[in-house]
Design a protein around this motif. Structure first.
Motif, PDB file in Angstrom:
ATOM      1  N   ASP A   1       0.955  -1.348   0.085  1.00 15.52           N
ATOM      2  CA  ASP A   1       0.083   0.113  -0.013  1.00 15.52           C
ATOM      3  C   ASP A   1       0.819   1.329  -0.001  1.00 15.52           C
ATOM      4  O   ASP A   1       2.048   1.180   0.086  1.00 15.52           O
ATOM      5  CB  ASP A   1      -0.892  -0.047   1.137  1.00 15.52           C
ATOM      6  N   ASP A   2       0.181   2.471  -0.405  1.00 18.63           N
ATOM      7  CA  ASP A   2       0.947   3.519  -0.334  1.00 18.63           C
ATOM      8  C   ASP A   2       1.164   4.262   0.922  1.00 18.63           C
ATOM      9  O   ASP A   2       0.330   4.598   1.793  1.00 18.63           O
ATOM     10  CB  ASP A   2       0.144   4.776  -1.013  1.00 18.63           C
ATOM     11  N   LEU A   3       2.278   3.949   1.552  1.00 26.34           N
ATOM     12  CA  LEU A   3       2.743   4.363   2.727  1.00 26.34           C
ATOM     13  C   LEU A   3       2.631   5.942   3.186  1.00 26.34           C
ATOM     14  O   LEU A   3       2.050   6.347   4.048  1.00 26.34           O
ATOM     15  CB  LEU A   3       4.128   3.772   3.195  1.00 26.34           C
ATOM     16  N   SER A   4       3.258   6.587   2.169  1.00 32.04           N
ATOM     17  CA  SER A   4       3.477   8.074   2.493  1.00 32.04           C
ATOM     18  C   SER A   4       2.029   8.778   2.560  1.00 32.04           C
ATOM     19  O   SER A   4       1.923   9.642   3.494  1.00 32.04           O
ATOM     20  CB  SER A   4       4.263   8.861   1.421  1.00 32.04           C
ATOM     21  N   THR A   5       1.032   8.403   1.699  1.00 31.06           N
ATOM     22  CA  THR A   5      -0.124   9.289   1.672  1.00 31.06           C
ATOM     23  C   THR A   5      -0.955   9.196   3.188  1.00 31.06           C
ATOM     24  O   THR A   5      -1.557   9.771   3.606  1.00 31.06           O
ATOM     25  CB  THR A   5      -1.073   8.803   0.625  1.00 31.06           C
ATOM     26  N   ALA A   6      -0.978   7.507   3.389  1.00 28.97           N
ATOM     27  CA  ALA A   6      -1.606   7.160   4.638  1.00 28.97           C
ATOM     28  C   ALA A   6      -1.056   7.735   5.937  1.00 28.97           C
ATOM     29  O   ALA A   6      -1.974   8.299   6.660  1.00 28.97           O
ATOM     30  CB  ALA A   6      -1.683   5.627   4.781  1.00 28.97           C
ATOM     31  N   VAL A   7       0.156   7.929   5.865  1.00 25.52           N
ATOM     32  CA  VAL A   7       0.813   8.212   7.247  1.00 25.52           C
ATOM     33  C   VAL A   7       0.828   9.820   7.035  1.00 25.52           C
ATOM     34  O   VAL A   7       0.449  10.524   8.182  1.00 25.52           O
ATOM     35  CB  VAL A   7       2.238   7.892   7.135  1.00 25.52           C
ATOM     36  N   ALA A   8       0.726  10.435   6.025  1.00 30.24           N
ATOM     37  CA  ALA A   8       0.543  12.103   6.009  1.00 30.24           C
ATOM     38  C   ALA A   8      -0.602  12.444   6.402  1.00 30.24           C
ATOM     39  O   ALA A   8      -0.839  13.740   7.045  1.00 30.24           O
ATOM     40  CB  ALA A   8       0.982  12.440   4.403  1.00 30.24           C
ATOM     41  N   LYS A   9      -1.641  11.643   6.212  1.00 29.03           N
ATOM     42  CA  LYS A   9      -2.948  11.968   6.612  1.00 29.03           C
ATOM     43  C   LYS A   9      -3.185  11.831   8.437  1.00 29.03           C
ATOM     44  O   LYS A   9      -4.357  12.179   8.678  1.00 29.03           O
ATOM     45  CB  LYS A   9      -4.122  11.499   5.622  1.00 29.03           C
ATOM     46  N   ALA A  10      -2.550  10.876   8.689  1.00 34.80           N
ATOM     47  CA  ALA A  10      -2.820  10.535   9.832  1.00 34.80           C
ATOM     48  C   ALA A  10      -2.313  11.398  11.337  1.00 34.80           C
ATOM     49  O   ALA A  10      -1.263  12.108  11.143  1.00 34.80           O
ATOM     50  CB  ALA A  10      -2.042   9.030  10.207  1.00 34.80           C
ATOM     51  N   GLU A  11      -2.985  11.254  12.171  1.00 33.61           N
ATOM     52  CA  GLU A  11      -2.597  12.031  13.518  1.00 33.61           C
ATOM     53  C   GLU A  11      -1.863  11.247  14.447  1.00 33.61           C
ATOM     54  O   GLU A  11      -0.949  11.798  15.162  1.00 33.61           O
ATOM     55  CB  GLU A  11      -3.640  12.409  14.430  1.00 33.61           C
ATOM     56  N   VAL A  12      -2.013   9.852  14.350  1.00 36.69           N
ATOM     57  CA  VAL A  12      -1.025   8.997  15.291  1.00 36.69           C
ATOM     58  C   VAL A  12      -0.764   7.614  14.187  1.00 36.69           C
ATOM     59  O   VAL A  12      -1.622   7.305  13.359  1.00 36.69           O
ATOM     60  CB  VAL A  12      -2.024   8.403  16.325  1.00 36.69           C
ATOM     61  N   VAL A  13       0.419   7.096  14.343  1.00 43.45           N
ATOM     62  CA  VAL A  13       0.724   6.283  13.481  1.00 43.45           C
ATOM     63  C   VAL A  13       1.193   5.086  14.388  1.00 43.45           C
ATOM     64  O   VAL A  13       1.906   5.327  15.191  1.00 43.45           O
ATOM     65  CB  VAL A  13       2.073   6.652  12.589  1.00 43.45           C
ATOM     66  N   VAL A  14       0.570   3.699  14.280  1.00 41.07           N
ATOM     67  CA  VAL A  14       1.052   2.551  14.863  1.00 41.07           C
ATOM     68  C   VAL A  14       1.677   1.637  14.028  1.00 41.07           C
ATOM     69  O   VAL A  14       1.220   1.265  12.773  1.00 41.07           O
ATOM     70  CB  VAL A  14      -0.310   2.036  15.717  1.00 41.07           C
ATOM     71  N   VAL A  15       2.759   1.084  14.338  1.00 43.08           N
ATOM     72  CA  VAL A  15       3.595   0.183  13.622  1.00 43.08           C
ATOM     73  C   VAL A  15       3.357  -1.137  14.363  1.00 43.08           C
ATOM     74  O   VAL A  15       3.919  -1.416  15.443  1.00 43.08           O
ATOM     75  CB  VAL A  15       5.100   0.466  13.560  1.00 43.08           C
ATOM     76  N   ALA A  16       2.747  -2.074  13.524  1.00 39.15           N
ATOM     77  CA  ALA A  16       2.461  -3.246  14.130  1.00 39.15           C
ATOM     78  C   ALA A  16       2.924  -4.435  12.930  1.00 39.15           C
ATOM     79  O   ALA A  16       2.319  -5.143  12.309  1.00 39.15           O
ATOM     80  CB  ALA A  16       0.763  -3.434  14.221  1.00 39.15           C
ATOM     81  N   THR A  17       4.329  -4.567  12.996  1.00 39.88           N
ATOM     82  CA  THR A  17       4.873  -5.332  11.961  1.00 39.88           C
ATOM     83  C   THR A  17       5.745  -6.203  12.674  1.00 39.88           C
ATOM     84  O   THR A  17       6.336  -6.183  14.117  1.00 39.88           O
ATOM     85  CB  THR A  17       5.678  -4.652  10.808  1.00 39.88           C
ATOM     86  N   PRO A  18       6.221  -7.406  12.110  1.00 38.74           N
ATOM     87  CA  PRO A  18       7.428  -8.196  12.561  1.00 38.74           C
ATOM     88  C   PRO A  18       8.723  -7.198  12.421  1.00 38.74           C
ATOM     89  O   PRO A  18       8.819  -6.410  11.737  1.00 38.74           O
ATOM     90  CB  PRO A  18       7.421  -9.312  11.757  1.00 38.74           C
ATOM     91  N   CYS A  19       9.671  -7.708  13.229  1.00 38.62           N
ATOM     92  CA  CYS A  19      11.012  -6.897  13.142  1.00 38.62           C
ATOM     93  C   CYS A  19      11.627  -6.706  11.816  1.00 38.62           C
ATOM     94  O   CYS A  19      11.864  -5.499  11.600  1.00 38.62           O
ATOM     95  CB  CYS A  19      11.962  -7.552  14.229  1.00 38.62           C
ATOM     96  N   GLY A  20      11.537  -7.854  11.309  1.00 38.44           N
ATOM     97  CA  GLY A  20      12.368  -7.626   9.902  1.00 38.44           C
ATOM     98  C   GLY A  20      11.602  -6.758   8.932  1.00 38.44           C
ATOM     99  O   GLY A  20      12.139  -6.313   7.995  1.00 38.44           O
ATOM    100  N   ALA A  21      10.343  -6.557   9.018  1.00 34.58           N
ATOM    101  CA  ALA A  21       9.675  -5.616   8.364  1.00 34.58           C
ATOM    102  C   ALA A  21       9.877  -4.328   8.159  1.00 34.58           C
ATOM    103  O   ALA A  21       9.754  -3.521   7.535  1.00 34.58           O
ATOM    104  CB  ALA A  21       8.204  -5.984   8.256  1.00 34.58           C
ATOM    105  N   ILE A  22      10.522  -3.905   9.666  1.00 36.66           N
ATOM    106  CA  ILE A  22      10.592  -2.484   9.880  1.00 36.66           C
ATOM    107  C   ILE A  22      11.861  -2.146   8.848  1.00 36.66           C
ATOM    108  O   ILE A  22      11.858  -0.995   8.526  1.00 36.66           O
ATOM    109  CB  ILE A  22      11.027  -2.362  11.363  1.00 36.66           C
ATOM    110  N   ALA A  23      12.680  -2.933   8.622  1.00 42.17           N
ATOM    111  CA  ALA A  23      13.736  -2.499   7.735  1.00 42.17           C
ATOM    112  C   ALA A  23      13.176  -2.375   6.306  1.00 42.17           C
ATOM    113  O   ALA A  23      13.712  -1.525   5.512  1.00 42.17           O
ATOM    114  CB  ALA A  23      14.938  -3.783   7.511  1.00 42.17           C
TER     115      ALA A  23
END
Length: 123
Positions: free
Chosen positions: A33-55
């Motif tokens: 998905d388009d990360l930048s658009t969704a995060v730009a519109k958010a007031e709060v961002v929650v990262v719920a990914t496995p550790c390897g996905a963060i890279a």
């Protein structure tokens, strides 16, 4: 509240459902998905990914920034010894991140179906 949940696995989808039921406007962001658009519109961002996905997320976020830095410094010369110069360093890291993004068939490697079909077992 506008909340972006990065990750649509068990934890991310569960959080999205619960936050949505609580009345929040929730956007769930998956790997493609388009990360930048969704995060730009958010007031709060929650990262719920496995550790390897963060890279993988960091690669997606940094790549355009590095290309922008390359462009911004490109008119001022090759090295940082020139005032405003130093475009080679962000370009190098953009290339490295591009290579890492398409490297191998690991769980968090970028998938390009056309390339997989063309290269077969060598992809």
């Amino acid at each position: 509240m506008r909340i972006a949940v990065i990750g649509n696995g068990n934890v991310g989808s569960g959080l999205s459902r619960i936050l949505g039921e609580a009345g929040h406007e929730v956007t769930t962001i998956g790997r493609n998905d388009d990360l930048s658009t969704a995060v730009a519109k958010a007031e709060v961002v929650v990262v719920a990914t496995p550790c390897g996905a963060i890279a993988d997320l960091a690669d997606k976020a940094d790549f355009p920034v590095l290309l922008g830095a390359t462009w911004a410094h490109s008119g001022f010369g090759w090295s940082f010894s020139n005032e405003g110069g130093g475009w080679e360093y962000p370009l190098f890291w953009a290339v490295v991140q591009g290579v890492v993004a398409v490297l191998g068939r690991g769980a968090f490697a970028l998938r390009v179906p056309q390339l997989d079909q063309r290269l077969g077992q060598f992809a």
